[in-house]
Scaffold this active site. Structure first.
Site, PDB file in Angstrom:
ATOM      1  N   ASN A 230      40.451  50.195  46.768  1.00  0.00           N
ATOM      2  CA  ASN A 230      39.536  50.151  45.619  1.00  0.00           C
ATOM      3  C   ASN A 230      38.648  51.383  45.728  1.00  0.00           C
ATOM      4  OD1 ASN A 230      37.597  49.683  43.718  1.00  0.00           O
ATOM      5  ND2 ASN A 230      36.739  47.844  44.703  1.00  0.00           N
TER       6      ASN A 230
ATOM      7  N   GLU B 192      30.531  43.691  43.169  1.00  0.00           N
ATOM      8  CA  GLU B 192      29.657  44.683  42.528  1.00  0.00           C
ATOM      9  C   GLU B 192      29.564  44.428  41.027  1.00  0.00           C
ATOM     10  OE1 GLU B 192      31.683  48.007  44.254  1.00  0.00           O
ATOM     11  OE2 GLU B 192      30.874  47.435  46.200  1.00  0.00           O
TER      12      GLU B 192
ATOM     13  N   GLY C 295      30.639  47.868  52.408  1.00  0.00           N
ATOM     14  CA  GLY C 295      29.954  49.156  52.480  1.00  0.00           C
ATOM     15  C   GLY C 295      28.832  49.200  53.495  1.00  0.00           C
TER      16      GLY C 295
HETATM   17  P1  13P Z   1      34.187  48.803  51.872  1.00  0.00           P
HETATM   18  O1  13P Z   1      35.570  48.845  52.499  1.00  0.00           O
HETATM   19  O2  13P Z   1      33.640  50.146  51.551  1.00  0.00           O
HETATM   20  O3  13P Z   1      33.251  47.937  52.664  1.00  0.00           O
HETATM   21  O4  13P Z   1      34.370  48.076  50.449  1.00  0.00           O
HETATM   22  C1  13P Z   1      35.053  46.876  50.380  1.00  0.00           C
HETATM   23  C2  13P Z   1      35.280  46.534  48.961  1.00  0.00           C
HETATM   24  O5  13P Z   1      34.358  46.182  48.235  1.00  0.00           O
HETATM   25  C3  13P Z   1      36.643  46.670  48.435  1.00  0.00           C
HETATM   26  O6  13P Z   1      36.756  46.110  47.163  1.00  0.00           O
END
Ligand code: 13P
Length: 251
Positions: A9, A97, A173
């Protein structure tokens, strides 16, 4: 045996030229791998350019969202048939998100997932608890609420075409990954919920991805859990080498 699915993603990252560069670098790194499904999800405007690079490869195209109507007066939205038209096969729905910044509800997730299925796209439906919910011991309540709402009114034949992604919001994140055991616990709950609602045969078919700070260093231990059937990768999917290593950890 469920075939593992590793999806990148890319979120709101990469200009079109950078997206093309990234995927051009990725193609040879994962060439010949067919024991794992590989998906990349660029921003809408880069979908056609990325599709041109991957159309004859083992990498499939995904989008990060879709609207539930096919067309009409919905300024700014993109429909599932529009995505299919540019080569999209998968669509992420209900990412945390989108729930957090764009007020997506379980009802919307439900409608979008149905629209994706109707168009022949594979939805990747995201669920996950926030930190305060985990700390209050509400993880399972939150996940079951999201599943009940997101899949309300679904038939077996519909849900078995979906992929589910468990993404604990506190691990996205942040560099904080759920431990393999913490992730497995929730994945096993989700599979149990699916078995109860739709039968064991269906629950055994559905792939459940883990997402949240997946990196080359932790991918293998997460992917070796019995109910973890893949990864939805954010940050690490923006580096071809790292993403390819995560794909290989699924072999
Ligand atoms: P990260 O791998 O950056 O933590 O993001 C995960 C995510 O939200 C994938 O959809």
């Amino acid at each position: 045996m469920r075939k593992k699915i590793i999806a990148g993603n890319w979120k709101m990252n990469k200009l079109r030229g950078e997206a093309v560069e990234l995927v051009k670098e990725l193609v040879p790194l994962v060439e010949g791998i067919d024991a794992v499904d590989i998906v990349v999800c660029p921003v809408y405007v880069s979908l056609p350019a990325v599709y041109e690079i991957i159309k004859d490869t083992n990498i499939e195209l995904g989008a990060q969202d879709c609207f539930w109507e096919d067309s009409g007066a919905y300024t700014g939205e993109i429909s599932a048939p529009m995505l299919k038209d540019v080569g999209v096969k998968y669509v992420v729905i209900g990412h945390s998100e989108r729930r957090q910044y764009f007020c997506e509800t379980d009802e919307w997730v439900n409608k979008k997932t149905k629209a994706a299925l109707k168009t022949g796209l594979t939805p990747i439906v995201c669920v996950g608890e926030r930190l305060e919910e985990r700390e209050a011991g509400k993880t399972i309540d939150v996940i079951s609420g999201q599943l009940e709402g997101g899949f309300s009114g679904f038939e077996k034949a519909e849900i078995e075409k979906c992929v589910i992604a468990y993404e604990p919001v506190w691990a996205i994140g942040t560099g904080k990954t759920a431990t393999p055991e913490q992730a497995q616990e929730v994945h096993s709950f989700i599979r149990g919920w699916l078995a109860e609602k739709f039968g064991k045969d269906v629950s055994e078919k559905i792939r459940i991805q883990y997402g949240g700070s997946v990196k080359p260093a932790n991918a293998k231990s997460l992917l070796s859990q019995p109910d973890i059937d893949g990864a939805l990768v954010g940050g690490a999917s923006l580096k071809a080498q790292d993403f390819a290593e995560i794909v290989k950890a699924g072999l």
